[in-house]
Scaffold this motif. Structure first.
Motif, PDB file in Angstrom:
ATOM      1  N   ASN A  24     -29.430  15.990 -30.775  1.00  0.00           N
ATOM      2  CA  ASN A  24     -30.599  16.297 -31.598  1.00  0.00           C
ATOM      3  C   ASN A  24     -31.659  17.065 -30.823  1.00  0.00           C
ATOM      4  O   ASN A  24     -32.512  17.727 -31.419  1.00  0.00           O
ATOM      5  CB  ASN A  24     -31.201  14.999 -32.146  1.00  0.00           C
ATOM      6  CG  ASN A  24     -32.213  15.252 -33.235  1.00  0.00           C
ATOM      7  OD1 ASN A  24     -31.948  15.930 -34.215  1.00  0.00           O
ATOM      8  ND2 ASN A  24     -33.413  14.701 -33.065  1.00  0.00           N
ATOM      9  N   LEU A  83     -26.793  11.564 -36.585  1.00  0.00           N
ATOM     10  CA  LEU A  83     -27.396  12.898 -36.675  1.00  0.00           C
ATOM     11  C   LEU A  83     -27.962  13.143 -38.065  1.00  0.00           C
ATOM     12  O   LEU A  83     -29.023  13.767 -38.217  1.00  0.00           O
ATOM     13  CB  LEU A  83     -26.352  13.965 -36.339  1.00  0.00           C
ATOM     14  CG  LEU A  83     -26.020  14.149 -34.861  1.00  0.00           C
ATOM     15  CD1 LEU A  83     -24.815  15.051 -34.702  1.00  0.00           C
ATOM     16  CD2 LEU A  83     -27.216  14.710 -34.105  1.00  0.00           C
ATOM     17  N   ALA A 107     -31.803  13.885 -38.952  1.00  0.00           N
ATOM     18  CA  ALA A 107     -32.198  15.074 -39.711  1.00  0.00           C
ATOM     19  C   ALA A 107     -33.229  14.734 -40.779  1.00  0.00           C
ATOM     20  O   ALA A 107     -33.975  15.611 -41.230  1.00  0.00           O
ATOM     21  CB  ALA A 107     -30.977  15.716 -40.351  1.00  0.00           C
TER      22      ALA A 107
END
Length: 318
Positions: free
Chosen positions: A117, A199, A203
């Motif tokens: 990330n 992830l 997000a």
């Protein structure tokens, strides 16, 4: 004038009214409920309907007499399993292997997701994602073959050890090497794929939170610690509950494929034991009893860890 006394309708009336309202909502949106029908049929046919076969764990199953015609024996098969010399070995191997895999394999996808990330170069990020996701698509049979190729007596690893003057190691025959090979290969194969869900959670973190943290002078490490990790914690708790609830069902295929007569004392786990008894030796009732015991332990672990997680973090499956 006398004040009017209004009486509330009985609770049964409210319950009936709510039921009618819910039924009307279902009728009005019946198209959406039809989408659930295939999944519902699947679970009924392949999960709930076969459950009646569990009764063979309490019978001496005779194929010619069928499930219902076979004689009842009560807890005979459970007592046989508990008194077996292999009982504690199977429990130790199963819990040891699944426990180590959980301790080592569970936090790694979180760490990997946090690291990916932070990558800002999009092309490099996509390349890294492709590399770490790719092992997931290798079948268990191919992976087991790769382990034999690399770690056999004449394999690549032993050839490198002998080139540098060391003595070759019998990785595939020594019981103490079974767990490292099993867990190491699982980490290599599944860590990247398991990081996807984290992830996705990262997000969804609002950029405004990071901007506010930067304005307050927070470093990158502090933003990971106080913004990113709390954002993925609910997801991590749910996945941890599911992982603990599935501890006793550790992968059968790879354990069975990596077994050899010499490493079997460490490689024999409950799923492989059930397979050998049930399918290879046709001891259906005994294998069903061992499988039912395994499922009950899983259920106890799931309920216990869900209750603990709910008390600790307020997050749970129910």
């Amino acid at each position: 004038m006398k004040a009017e006394v209004r009486t509330l309708p009985p609770l049964d009336t409210h319950a009936k009214a709510n039921k009618k309202l819910q039924f009307k909502k279902i009728l009005n949106n019946y198209q959406l409920y039809l989408f659930l029908l295939p999944a519902l049929i699947y679970f009924i046919v392949f999960h709930y309907y076969p459950m009646y076969g569990v009764v063979i764990a309490f019978k001496d199953f005779i194929a010619t007499q069928g499930i219902m015609g076979s004689p009842w024996v009560g807890f005979k098969h459970f007592e046989r399993f508990f008194d077996s010399y292999q009982f504690w070995t199977l429990i130790k191997n199963t819990l040891g292997l699944s426990g180590l895999q959980l301790i080592i394999g569970f936090p790694l996808p979180i760490i990997l997701a946090l690291m990916m990330n932070q990558i800002r170069h999009e092309k490099y990020k996509r390349f890294v994602q492709t590399v770490v996701y790719a092992p997931h698509f290798i079948s268990v049979v191919v992976l087991s073959g790769m382990i034999y190729v690399f770690f056999s007596n004449n394999g690549l690893i032993n050839n490198m050890i002998t080139i540098f003057g060391g003595d070759s190691i019998s990785f595939m025959s020594k019981p103490e090497w079974f767990k490292p090979l099993y867990i190491g290969s699982s980490v290599w194969q599944e860590t990247g794929w398991a990081a996807i869900i984290y992830l996705a959670a990262l997000a969804g973190v609002s950029p405004e939170l990071h901007e506010a943290a930067v304005m307050d002078g927070a470093s990158k490490w502090h933003r990971i610690l106080h913004v990113d990790i709390p954002a993925i914690m609910p997801t991590a708790v749910i996945l941890l509950i599911l992982s603990v609830g599935n501890m006793m069902n550790i992968g059968f295929e790879k354990a069975y494929l990596l077994q050899t007569p010499l490493n079997q004392p460490a490689a024999e786990i409950i799923p492989t034991y059930v397979y050998k008894l049930g399918l290879q030796q046709a001891q259906y009732s005994f294998a069903a009893a061992v499988g039912l015991f395994n499922a009950i332990i899983n259920l106890i672990l799931l309920v216990a860890v869900n209750k603990f997680a709910k008390k600790l973090s307020g997050q749970g499956l129910w």
